[in-house]
Design a protein around this motif. Structure first.
Motif, PDB file in Angstrom:
ATOM      1  N   PRO A  94    -113.119 -29.139  51.815  1.00 43.76           N
ATOM      2  CA  PRO A  94    -112.987 -28.770  53.203  1.00 43.76           C
ATOM      3  C   PRO A  94    -111.877 -28.138  53.527  1.00 43.76           C
ATOM      4  CG  PRO A  94    -114.580 -30.752  53.437  1.00 43.76           C
ATOM      5  CD  PRO A  94    -113.970 -30.256  52.224  1.00 43.76           C
ATOM      6  N   GLN A  95    -110.760 -28.843  52.733  1.00 38.28           N
ATOM      7  CA  GLN A  95    -109.378 -28.452  52.913  1.00 38.28           C
ATOM      8  C   GLN A  95    -108.808 -27.475  51.857  1.00 38.28           C
ATOM      9  OE1 GLN A  95    -106.985 -30.408  54.612  1.00 38.28           O
ATOM     10  NE2 GLN A  95    -108.589 -30.328  56.161  1.00 38.28           N
ATOM     11  N   ALA A  96    -109.412 -26.918  51.396  1.00 38.08           N
ATOM     12  CA  ALA A  96    -109.397 -25.690  50.342  1.00 38.08           C
ATOM     13  C   ALA A  96    -108.563 -24.711  51.322  1.00 38.08           C
ATOM     14  CB  ALA A  96    -110.807 -24.757  49.705  1.00 38.08           C
ATOM     15  N   GLU A  97    -107.593 -24.051  50.425  1.00 40.58           N
ATOM     16  CA  GLU A  97    -106.816 -22.822  51.219  1.00 40.58           C
ATOM     17  C   GLU A  97    -105.711 -22.052  50.197  1.00 40.58           C
ATOM     18  OE1 GLU A  97    -106.674 -21.144  53.910  1.00 40.58           O
ATOM     19  OE2 GLU A  97    -105.994 -22.336  54.797  1.00 40.58           O
ATOM     20  N   VAL A  98    -106.295 -20.948  50.498  1.00 36.84           N
ATOM     21  CA  VAL A  98    -104.989 -19.902  49.569  1.00 36.84           C
ATOM     22  C   VAL A  98    -104.511 -19.014  50.123  1.00 36.84           C
ATOM     23  CG1 VAL A  98    -107.817 -19.628  47.757  1.00 36.84           C
ATOM     24  CG2 VAL A  98    -106.908 -18.344  49.708  1.00 36.84           C
ATOM     25  N   PRO A  99    -103.234 -18.298  49.527  1.00 34.70           N
ATOM     26  CA  PRO A  99    -102.114 -17.232  50.999  1.00 34.70           C
ATOM     27  C   PRO A  99    -103.339 -16.480  51.468  1.00 34.70           C
ATOM     28  CG  PRO A  99    -101.780 -17.892  48.031  1.00 34.70           C
ATOM     29  CD  PRO A  99    -103.146 -17.949  48.193  1.00 34.70           C
ATOM     30  N   LEU A 100    -102.601 -16.008  52.630  1.00 35.43           N
ATOM     31  CA  LEU A 100    -103.383 -15.021  53.422  1.00 35.43           C
ATOM     32  C   LEU A 100    -103.488 -13.076  52.165  1.00 35.43           C
ATOM     33  CD1 LEU A 100    -100.995 -15.213  56.581  1.00 35.43           C
ATOM     34  CD2 LEU A 100    -103.731 -15.931  56.118  1.00 35.43           C
ATOM     35  N   ARG A 101    -104.478 -12.705  52.981  1.00 36.97           N
ATOM     36  CA  ARG A 101    -104.388 -10.890  52.440  1.00 36.97           C
ATOM     37  C   ARG A 101    -102.812 -10.456  52.381  1.00 36.97           C
ATOM     38  NH1 ARG A 101    -109.966  -9.133  54.206  1.00 36.97           N
ATOM     39  NH2 ARG A 101    -108.406  -8.329  55.059  1.00 36.97           N
ATOM     40  N   PRO A 102    -102.996  -9.464  51.791  1.00 37.23           N
ATOM     41  CA  PRO A 102    -101.485  -8.649  52.068  1.00 37.23           C
ATOM     42  C   PRO A 102    -101.529  -8.056  53.228  1.00 37.23           C
ATOM     43  CG  PRO A 102    -102.552  -7.990  50.243  1.00 37.23           C
ATOM     44  CD  PRO A 102    -103.808  -9.042  50.678  1.00 37.23           C
ATOM     45  N   ASP A 103    -102.623  -7.762  54.156  1.00 41.92           N
ATOM     46  CA  ASP A 103    -102.793  -6.964  55.616  1.00 41.92           C
ATOM     47  C   ASP A 103    -102.354  -8.905  56.584  1.00 41.92           C
ATOM     48  OD1 ASP A 103    -104.943  -8.712  55.381  1.00 41.92           O
ATOM     49  OD2 ASP A 103    -106.394  -7.183  55.807  1.00 41.92           O
ATOM     50  N   GLY A 109    -112.455 -14.010  50.592  1.00 43.60           N
ATOM     51  CA  GLY A 109    -113.204 -13.645  49.314  1.00 43.60           C
ATOM     52  C   GLY A 109    -112.229 -14.672  48.252  1.00 43.60           C
ATOM     53  N   GLU A 110    -111.497 -14.303  47.642  1.00 46.79           N
ATOM     54  CA  GLU A 110    -110.243 -15.049  46.712  1.00 46.79           C
ATOM     55  C   GLU A 110    -110.607 -16.875  47.262  1.00 46.79           C
ATOM     56  OE1 GLU A 110    -105.712 -16.402  45.102  1.00 46.79           O
ATOM     57  OE2 GLU A 110    -106.848 -14.690  47.065  1.00 46.79           O
TER      58      GLU A 110
END
Length: 341
Positions: A94-103, A109-110
């Motif tokens: 539930p706490q999985a996170e990744v950086p925002l997309r360039p936009d 997707g990541e």
């Protein structure tokens, strides 16, 4: 509470299902303590499950389950819906996170990563029809459109969106699925493609114009005609959409029967009882030693201890499938004629 609309466009050559699910996704976020990107992933999947349930399910008792498994930090997710607008779901991390997309958008997707999508249609008889396709992008909308084409031979456009505020709360969420009917004229398809190409995204439309307004833009020039759902028992002319789990205290207690009597006694001695958490909705059920000790009328394999039979509170019984245990011993059950799956 969310809502679902249905209708036709392009002089009946396009079948349209649309859903507004902000409240539904917010409840999922709150129940599971989701990160912003996990919220977007599960919200899209739950909304997509609601849309596909309208397109694919034939009877009120059928259910559609979407399973997305990826190699990203989310680990995968499940979403289950029926044609009455009930939906539930959860993610592995539930706490999985990744950086925002360039936009600047959430990178679903990541966080999901490469993998596969499986859709199961469960019938009241217990039969399950499944279809599996590789994930195209992991952004979920494109993956569902790919599934509809590859597994169901239904050419479709699917749009899904979830927008969260800075603190993580859901601001708006929803989705639209447009199914192309056989024999659709070329001019209808070209107009739909042009409308889709001109969209900057679904969530801005939902925020600025609401669901009906979003459909006006998406189906401009195609003459959308809303289906009258009042004849089907929906007085508001829309199907309510809600987060609703099928768990119960009774089912949670029954889950403890899959532990051996010795393991259940250890729960009592060490913990003073037992706690069962529903993966689907996060509901916590706690049971006293007295309640746990009511689970005694069961039949297990004399060799490996696998559960063969136990009576349920509703008068039916669970029994192992097949004639052989996992260890190879022949299953021998008393009163087999009373056992029901």
């Amino acid at each position: 509470m969310g809502r679902i609309l249905r209708g036709l466009a392009g002089e009946g050559h396009l079948r349209v299902v649309a859903a507004e699910t902000g409240d539904v996704v917010e409840e999922a976020r709150r129940r599971h303590g989701l990160s912003p990107t996990a919220t977007a992933a599960l919200g899209r999947a739950m909304t997509g499950a609601l849309l596909l349930a309208q397109l694919l399910l034939k009877t009120p008792k059928e259910r559609l389950t979407l399973r997305l498994e990826g190699t990203g930090p989310l680990g995968g997710l499940l979403a289950e819906a029926d044609a009455q607008g009930n939906v539930r779901g959860y993610v592995q991390n539930p706490q999985a996170e990744v950086p925002l997309r360039p936009d600047g958008k959430l990178n679903v997707g990541e966080v999901l990563g490469p993998g596969f999508l499986r859709a199961d249609r469960s019938l009241p008889s217990g039969e399950v029809y499944s279809g599996t396709v590789p994930l195209v992008s992991g952004e979920i909308a494109e993956d569902l459109a790919h599934y509809l084409w590859q597994s169901e031979q239904i050419p479709s456009a699917v749009l899904l969106g979830v927008r969260v505020r800075g603190e993580g709360e859901v601001e708006v969420a929803g989705g639209v699925a447009v199914q192309v009917m056989p024999g659709a004229p070329e001019e209808v398809l070209k107009r739909l493609e042009a409308n889709l190409a001109g969209l900057a995204g679904l969530t801005p439309l939902l925020k600025e114009r609401d669901l009906e307004g979003a459909l006006e833009v998406l189906l401009a020039g195609l003459g959308f005609e809303r289906t009258d759902l009042r004849a089907l028992g929906y007085p508001q002319n829309e199907i309510p959409a809600r987060f609703r789990c099928r768990c119960s205290r009774e089912k949670a207690l029954e889950a403890l029967v899959f532990f051996t009597p010795e393991e259940r006694e250890e729960m009592i001695v060490k913990d003073g009882g037992a706690e069962v958490v529903c993966h689907w909705c996060g509901e916590v059920y706690r049971f006293s030693p007295e309640e746990i000790r009511t689970l005694v009328a069961e039949v297990r394999c004399p060799d490996c201890g696998a559960l063969w039979l136990y009576p349920k509170a509703d008068g039916t019984s669970f029994r192992i499938e097949g004639d052989a245990c996992r260890c190879g011993r022949r299953v021998e059950l008393p009163f087999q004629g009373q056992a029901q799956a």
